[in-house]
Design an enzyme around this catalytic site. Structure first.
Site, PDB file in Angstrom:
ATOM      1  N   GLU A  36      -6.925  -2.957  -2.401  1.00 41.80           N
ATOM      2  CA  GLU A  36      -6.805  -1.228  -2.345  1.00 41.80           C
ATOM      3  C   GLU A  36      -5.452  -0.602  -2.864  1.00 41.80           C
ATOM      4  O   GLU A  36      -5.953   0.936  -2.307  1.00 41.80           O
ATOM      5  CB  GLU A  36      -5.925  -2.305  -1.072  1.00 41.80           C
ATOM      6  CG  GLU A  36      -6.852  -3.386  -0.057  1.00 41.80           C
ATOM      7  CD  GLU A  36      -5.574  -4.009   1.020  1.00 41.80           C
ATOM      8  OE1 GLU A  36      -4.993  -3.475   2.026  1.00 41.80           O
ATOM      9  OE2 GLU A  36      -6.361  -4.629   1.386  1.00 41.80           O
TER      10      GLU A  36
ATOM     11  N   HIS B  66      -7.716  -1.147   5.287  1.00 45.55           N
ATOM     12  CA  HIS B  66      -8.272  -2.381   6.615  1.00 45.55           C
ATOM     13  C   HIS B  66      -8.805  -3.204   5.569  1.00 45.55           C
ATOM     14  O   HIS B  66      -9.847  -3.027   4.580  1.00 45.55           O
ATOM     15  CB  HIS B  66      -9.294  -1.979   7.844  1.00 45.55           C
ATOM     16  CG  HIS B  66      -9.549  -3.438   8.162  1.00 45.55           C
ATOM     17  ND1 HIS B  66      -8.537  -3.968   9.295  1.00 45.55           N
ATOM     18  CD2 HIS B  66     -10.492  -4.383   7.967  1.00 45.55           C
ATOM     19  CE1 HIS B  66      -9.224  -5.537   9.753  1.00 45.55           C
ATOM     20  NE2 HIS B  66     -10.204  -5.683   9.012  1.00 45.55           N
TER      21      HIS B  66
ATOM     22  N   ARG C 266       0.392  -2.063  15.135  1.00 46.97           N
ATOM     23  CA  ARG C 266       0.445  -1.415  16.602  1.00 46.97           C
ATOM     24  C   ARG C 266      -0.878  -0.665  16.663  1.00 46.97           C
ATOM     25  O   ARG C 266      -1.479  -0.509  15.474  1.00 46.97           O
ATOM     26  CB  ARG C 266       1.858  -0.281  16.459  1.00 46.97           C
ATOM     27  CG  ARG C 266       2.829  -1.244  16.167  1.00 46.97           C
ATOM     28  CD  ARG C 266       3.764  -2.471  17.278  1.00 46.97           C
ATOM     29  NE  ARG C 266       3.365  -1.928  19.011  1.00 46.97           N
ATOM     30  CZ  ARG C 266       3.838  -3.088  20.077  1.00 46.97           C
ATOM     31  NH1 ARG C 266       3.716  -4.098  19.296  1.00 46.97           N
ATOM     32  NH2 ARG C 266       3.933  -1.935  21.217  1.00 46.97           N
TER      33      ARG C 266
ATOM     34  N   LEU D 197      -9.792  -0.196  17.393  1.00 47.42           N
ATOM     35  CA  LEU D 197      -9.432  -0.303  16.748  1.00 47.42           C
ATOM     36  C   LEU D 197     -10.191  -0.711  15.784  1.00 47.42           C
ATOM     37  O   LEU D 197     -11.744  -1.212  15.493  1.00 47.42           O
ATOM     38  CB  LEU D 197      -8.800  -2.060  17.216  1.00 47.42           C
ATOM     39  CG  LEU D 197      -8.623  -2.589  15.581  1.00 47.42           C
ATOM     40  CD1 LEU D 197      -6.575  -2.661  15.759  1.00 47.42           C
ATOM     41  CD2 LEU D 197      -7.880  -4.380  16.440  1.00 47.42           C
ATOM     42  N   ASP D 198      -9.746  -0.179  14.557  1.00 50.56           N
ATOM     43  CA  ASP D 198     -10.565  -0.616  12.887  1.00 50.56           C
ATOM     44  C   ASP D 198     -11.564  -0.145  13.363  1.00 50.56           C
ATOM     45  O   ASP D 198     -13.534  -0.322  13.123  1.00 50.56           O
ATOM     46  CB  ASP D 198     -11.067  -1.849  12.196  1.00 50.56           C
ATOM     47  CG  ASP D 198      -9.513  -2.216  12.597  1.00 50.56           C
ATOM     48  OD1 ASP D 198      -8.715  -1.497  11.927  1.00 50.56           O
ATOM     49  OD2 ASP D 198      -9.792  -3.484  12.952  1.00 50.56           O
TER      50      ASP D 198
ATOM     51  N   ASN E 233       0.629  -1.057  -0.008  1.00 52.64           N
ATOM     52  CA  ASN E 233      -0.161   0.199  -0.098  1.00 52.64           C
ATOM     53  C   ASN E 233       0.817   1.497  -0.028  1.00 52.64           C
ATOM     54  O   ASN E 233       0.751   2.561  -0.711  1.00 52.64           O
ATOM     55  CB  ASN E 233      -0.745  -0.199   1.315  1.00 52.64           C
ATOM     56  CG  ASN E 233      -1.709  -1.045   0.745  1.00 52.64           C
ATOM     57  OD1 ASN E 233      -3.192  -0.366   0.170  1.00 52.64           O
ATOM     58  ND2 ASN E 233      -2.409  -1.834   1.823  1.00 52.64           N
TER      59      ASN E 233
ATOM     60  N   THR F 113      -9.587   6.075  15.184  1.00 51.69           N
ATOM     61  CA  THR F 113      -9.939   6.431  16.406  1.00 51.69           C
ATOM     62  C   THR F 113      -9.193   5.608  17.784  1.00 51.69           C
ATOM     63  O   THR F 113      -8.768   4.936  17.522  1.00 51.69           O
ATOM     64  CB  THR F 113     -11.519   6.604  16.284  1.00 51.69           C
ATOM     65  OG1 THR F 113     -11.217   4.938  16.319  1.00 51.69           O
ATOM     66  CG2 THR F 113     -11.879   7.664  15.683  1.00 51.69           C
TER      67      THR F 113
HETATM   68  C1  GRF Z   1      -3.782  -4.940   3.849  1.00 56.99           C
HETATM   69  O1  GRF Z   1      -4.113  -5.877   3.413  1.00 56.99           O
HETATM   70  C2  GRF Z   1      -4.067  -4.172   4.303  1.00 56.99           C
HETATM   71  O2  GRF Z   1      -5.496  -3.411   4.245  1.00 56.99           O
HETATM   72  C3  GRF Z   1      -3.481  -4.357   6.321  1.00 56.99           C
HETATM   73  O3  GRF Z   1      -2.851  -4.646   5.628  1.00 56.99           O
HETATM   74  C4  GRF Z   1      -2.472  -5.374   5.221  1.00 56.99           C
HETATM   75  C5  GRF Z   1      -1.124  -4.451   4.735  1.00 56.99           C
HETATM   76  O4  GRF Z   1       0.207  -5.149   2.911  1.00 56.99           O
HETATM   77  N1  GRF Z   1      -3.884  -3.377   6.711  1.00 56.99           N
HETATM   78  P1  GRF Z   1       1.014  -3.826   2.584  1.00 56.99           P
HETATM   79  O5  GRF Z   1       2.206  -4.313   3.773  1.00 56.99           O
HETATM   80  O6  GRF Z   1       0.417  -2.326   2.512  1.00 56.99           O
HETATM   81  O7  GRF Z   1       1.370  -4.547   1.372  1.00 56.99           O
END
Ligand code: GRF
Length: 216
Positions: free
Chosen positions: A175, A110, A92, A145-146, A15, A142
């Site tokens: 994503e 997420h 974390r 979590l999530d 990401n 916030t």
């Molecule tokens: C992704 O699936 C993201 O949605 C989740 O952790 C994963 C991270 O993947 N929070 P990357 O490290 O960005 O490849």
């Protein structure tokens, strides 16, 4: 400054790569000022270095408290004038020092349609539950979590022969499109948070539409 991003990672960094690519291609008008990992073996650190972005490892170990680790992160982000934090696979919990230093200015991605399947293994949870669709959520962070106000979601079908791995791969494609778009929306301004809702003014929404028109 608002458009100076700090990206927090713990691992692969795909990401992070999507944000780097979107900035390079002109789809996202921002600068990644710093990438921080809590693990020195995070593959994402190499992606950042390859793009010429400054990196730091700030291990979560060795601090008197969790808050001290967070405070160290805040110091480094502030020193580089970061205005928006993007969590990208950062494993974390974000504590009060970060939340208070960056109110409504921390984003997370997420791999499910929150509030369904928060926490780890969201794709496995989706398969086990038997849902027909899952997807991706980008939300403001916030203390829970999530659970923050939702900026953007995209739906991904769940197929009968999916495993957690095949579903994760299909969601990951979305994503990588969704995160840069959500960051762009947040940086563009013209939004407010009302209760749990992230609401965009009509002019902000028409300047960068993020959802398919009704009926399509
Ligand atoms: C992704 O699936 C993201 O949605 C989740 O952790 C994963 C991270 O993947 N929070 P990357 O490290 O960005 O490849």
């Amino acid at each position: 400054m608002k458009d100076r991003l700090g990206v927090l990672i713990s691992g692969r960094g795909s990401n992070l790569q999507a944000l780097i690519d979107a900035i390079r291609d002109g789809r996202l008008d921002a600068t990644i000022a710093l990438v921080i990992s809590n693990r020195d073996d995070a593959a994402g650190l190499e992606r950042a270095r390859a793009a010429g972005i400054e990196t730091l490892t700030i291990s979560h170990r060795g601090w008197p408290s969790r808050d001290d680790h967070d405070r160290a992160i805040v110091r480094e982000l502030r020193a580089r004038d970061v205005g928006l934090i993007c969590l990208a696979g950062y494993m974390r919990l974000v504590g009060p020092p970060l939340l208070e230093a960056y109110p409504n200015a921390i984003l997370n991605i997420h791999p499910s349609l929150l509030p369904a399947f928060p926490g780890i293994d969201a794709q496995r949870q989706a398969i086990a539950h038997g849902v027909r669709v899952s997807g991706v959520t980008v939300h403001l962070v916030t203390s829970e979590l999530d659970n923050g106000p939702i900026v953007l979601q995209r739906v991904v079908p769940v197929l009968d022969d999916d495993t957690a791995e095949t579903l994760a791969a299909r969601i990951l494609v979305e994503e990588h499109k969704t995160y840069p778009e959500a960051v762009s929306i947040v940086l563009a301004g013209g939004w407010r948070v009302e209760g749990r809702r992230f609401l965009r003014s009509a002019s902000a929404a028409s300047a960068s539409p993020s959802r398919l028109p009704a009926g399509s």
